[in-house]
Scaffold this motif. Structure first.
Motif, PDB file in Angstrom:
ATOM      1  N   ASN A   1       2.656  13.101  -2.996  1.00  0.00           N
ATOM      2  CA  ASN A   1       4.063  13.431  -3.215  1.00  0.00           C
ATOM      3  C   ASN A   1       4.214  14.271  -4.481  1.00  0.00           C
ATOM      4  OD1 ASN A   1       3.313  11.297  -4.848  1.00  0.00           O
ATOM      5  ND2 ASN A   1       5.268  10.223  -4.693  1.00  0.00           N
TER       6      ASN A   1
ATOM      7  N   ARG B   1       3.904  18.468  -5.993  1.00  0.00           N
ATOM      8  CA  ARG B   1       4.076  19.846  -5.521  1.00  0.00           C
ATOM      9  C   ARG B   1       2.741  20.428  -5.072  1.00  0.00           C
ATOM     10  NH1 ARG B   1       6.673  23.478  -9.731  1.00  0.00           N
ATOM     11  NH2 ARG B   1       5.670  22.082 -11.229  1.00  0.00           N
TER      12      ARG B   1
ATOM     13  N   ALA C   1       1.280  17.564  -1.282  1.00  0.00           N
ATOM     14  CA  ALA C   1       2.316  17.432  -0.270  1.00  0.00           C
ATOM     15  C   ALA C   1       2.128  18.511   0.789  1.00  0.00           C
ATOM     16  CB  ALA C   1       3.698  17.553  -0.910  1.00  0.00           C
TER      17      ALA C   1
ATOM     18  N   SER D   1       7.094  21.016   3.031  1.00  0.00           N
ATOM     19  CA  SER D   1       7.806  19.735   2.985  1.00  0.00           C
ATOM     20  C   SER D   1       8.571  19.600   1.670  1.00  0.00           C
ATOM     21  CB  SER D   1       6.818  18.575   3.111  1.00  0.00           C
ATOM     22  OG  SER D   1       5.966  18.524   1.981  1.00  0.00           O
ATOM     23  N   ASP D   2       9.495  18.664   1.636  1.00  0.00           N
ATOM     24  CA  ASP D   2      10.130  18.277   0.385  1.00  0.00           C
ATOM     25  C   ASP D   2       9.206  17.263  -0.272  1.00  0.00           C
ATOM     26  OD1 ASP D   2      11.601  17.328  -1.730  1.00  0.00           O
ATOM     27  OD2 ASP D   2      13.387  16.822  -0.555  1.00  0.00           O
ATOM     28  N   TRP D   3       8.458  17.693  -1.252  1.00  0.00           N
ATOM     29  CA  TRP D   3       7.417  16.844  -1.825  1.00  0.00           C
ATOM     30  C   TRP D   3       7.974  15.562  -2.406  1.00  0.00           C
ATOM     31  CZ3 TRP D   3       7.872  16.127  -7.132  1.00  0.00           C
ATOM     32  CH2 TRP D   3       8.633  17.058  -7.835  1.00  0.00           C
ATOM     33  N   ARG D   4       9.228  15.580  -2.823  1.00  0.00           N
ATOM     34  CA  ARG D   4       9.819  14.367  -3.402  1.00  0.00           C
ATOM     35  C   ARG D   4      10.015  13.273  -2.347  1.00  0.00           C
ATOM     36  NH1 ARG D   4      12.444  18.801  -5.063  1.00  0.00           N
ATOM     37  NH2 ARG D   4      12.465  19.343  -7.277  1.00  0.00           N
ATOM     38  N   GLN D   5      10.078  13.656  -1.082  1.00  0.00           N
ATOM     39  CA  GLN D   5      10.312  12.694  -0.005  1.00  0.00           C
ATOM     40  C   GLN D   5       9.025  12.229   0.671  1.00  0.00           C
ATOM     41  OE1 GLN D   5      13.413  11.514   0.435  1.00  0.00           O
ATOM     42  NE2 GLN D   5      13.965  12.852  -1.278  1.00  0.00           N
ATOM     43  N   CYS D   6       7.887  12.789   0.281  1.00  0.00           N
ATOM     44  CA  CYS D   6       6.626  12.409   0.913  1.00  0.00           C
ATOM     45  C   CYS D   6       6.191  11.009   0.458  1.00  0.00           C
ATOM     46  CB  CYS D   6       5.534  13.418   0.557  1.00  0.00           C
ATOM     47  SG  CYS D   6       5.808  15.062   1.244  1.00  0.00           S
ATOM     48  N   CYS D   7       5.480  10.309   1.318  1.00  0.00           N
ATOM     49  CA  CYS D   7       4.963   8.993   0.950  1.00  0.00           C
ATOM     50  C   CYS D   7       3.978   9.115  -0.200  1.00  0.00           C
ATOM     51  CB  CYS D   7       4.272   8.346   2.147  1.00  0.00           C
ATOM     52  SG  CYS D   7       5.408   7.870   3.468  1.00  0.00           S
TER      53      CYS D   7
ATOM     54  N   SER E   1       0.649   3.995   0.064  1.00  0.00           N
ATOM     55  CA  SER E   1       1.531   3.794   1.206  1.00  0.00           C
ATOM     56  C   SER E   1       0.698   3.758   2.487  1.00  0.00           C
ATOM     57  CB  SER E   1       2.559   4.928   1.314  1.00  0.00           C
ATOM     58  OG  SER E   1       3.207   4.922   2.576  1.00  0.00           O
TER      59      SER E   1
END
Length: 398
Positions: free
Chosen positions: A167, A169, A352, A356-362, A366
């Motif tokens: 998660n 960049r 990431a 993708s939106d790296w802030r929303q990645c697991c 996880s």
């Protein structure tokens, strides 16, 4: 350095194949024989000399250049986590409770890639490179065992490691001088009361409310007695007491973690928590023990090593591919054992998925954690470039 990067990109298929093979056969703890065999096979026929020890399946591949000079160590960890995998990947772990959820499979692949790159450029090396493939990072103190087994003797002049962040960049490296990761000690607090019938609490000494008071008091202490510029995290993750509804238990046990990012705060937390907990228990006429099981030390990065990593990253990829971290991360890493003895640094590499939106990645650990394998050649190239720069120039700033 463009030729080094091109050579790393050419290894993309090999790195992906190796990473997936390791991911599909994850191993836990200090003994990862299947992974060790894959590493040896991947580097078969190449010139590094191999070392192993009695305590783990850890391996050190020592590549000697034509000149007697400095020695630099590059490290990758090999073990997985005891947890289920729910990624749906074609190469997902078949084990119901073992998963590479911290990127160690990719760390091995990048380090193998760096070893191949540097073997191909061996005649240009101004010294030696030690490739440290280390099991038991996930709480098993593998680096400490490898040090105690003498696998790093004589100690190198510098040491570096890379850690992927799913998660983070994509393709961006990050680091900081000083404390990068916190220490991590296991906290165990048994509160001793006196058991009895739940209908007659006055004839017993219930440890349950005492334990609850302790949990709340610890949180208050962290927010009121710990400086925000030298912080600490204390988390109670387990509270065990009692067996049924009508029995007051004789004991309540709390287990948690204490994570300060400085050695000084680590000592202060142990003294302060002991005083706090025993005082609360005594105020209720009970007693409590405060036990600390030492975990990983603080990961302290040498400012010169970080400056070297930043410079090499920017030369290899451009200024926008480096980020200076503003503060430590409260996770822990047993590469800290190496950094206690050798100046060096660990860097993070964002992995990431592209677009993708790296802030929303697991995140790490996880059960759905995935990463973009396309960043692995960059990691292998940076490993190799840092080794070459250090061997030729050492630490030139700081």
């Amino acid at each position: 350095m463009s030729d080094l990067l091109e050579a790393a990109v050419a290894l993309s298929g090999d790195l992906t194949t190796l990473r997936r093979a390791i991911h599909a056969e994850p191993e836990i703890g200090l003994h990862n024989p299947l992974t060790a065999a894959k590493i040896r096979d991947a580097l078969a026929g190449l010139p590094p000399e191999w070392r192993s020890g009695p305590s783990t399946t850890g391996l050190v591949a020592h590549l000697r250049g034509p000149q007697n000079g400095r020695t630099v160590l590059l490290r990758g960890d090999t073990d997985a986590l005891p947890m289920p995998e729910d990624t749906g990947l074609a190469f997902a772990s078949p084990s119901p409770n073992t998963m590479h959820a911290c990127g160690h499979d990719s760390h091995v692949a990048m380090l193998v890639g760096a070893a191949k790159l540097l073997c191909a450029r061996r005649e240009q090396l101004a010294g030696s490179v030690m490739f440290m493939f280390q099991p038991g990072e996930e709480g098993h103190h593998g680096a400490r065992f490898m040090l105690e087994d003498g696998l790093l003797d004589p100690l190198p002049d510098a040491a570096f490691a890379l850690h992927l962040t799913p998660n983070g960049r994509r393709g961006v490296f990050a680091g900081r001088p000083g404390p990068l990761l916190a220490s991590s000690d296991r906290l165990s607090i048994p509160v001793h009361g006196r058991g009895g019938h739940a209908s007659m609490p006055h004839d017993a000494l219930d440890p349950m409310p005492i334990a609850c008071e302790v949990v709340l008091a610890i949180q208050s202490r962290v927010t009121r007695a710990v400086p925000i510029f030298d912080p600490a995290i204390v988390a109670i993750g387990e509270l065990v007491a009692g067996t049924t509804d009508n029995v007051i238990p004789a004991q309540a046990l709390m287990v948690g973690t204490v994570r300060p990012p400085s050695p000084e705060r680590r000592s202060a937390m142990q003294a302060g928590l002991t005083r706090l907990v025993t005082g609360i228990a005594a105020a209720h006429g009970a007693s409590a023990d405060v036990r600390f099981e030492p975990g990983f030390p603080v990961a302290l990065c040498d400012a010169r090593a970080v400056a070297l990593g930043r410079s090499v990253t920017q030369d290899l990829f451009g200024a926008d591919r480096w980020e200076d971290l503003a503060h430590p991360i409260m996770g822990a890493e047993d590469f800290a054992y190496v950094l206690e003895k050798v100046p060096g640094a660990m860097f993070f590499l964002g992995a990431a998925a592209e677009g993708s939106d790296w802030r929303q990645c697991c995140g790490l650990h996880s059960n759905r954690m995935t990463l973009d394998e396309a960043v692995m050649p960059a990691g292998a190239a940076l490993h190799a470039a840092i080794a070459e720069r250090f061997l030729s120039a050492g630490f030139t700033n700081g």
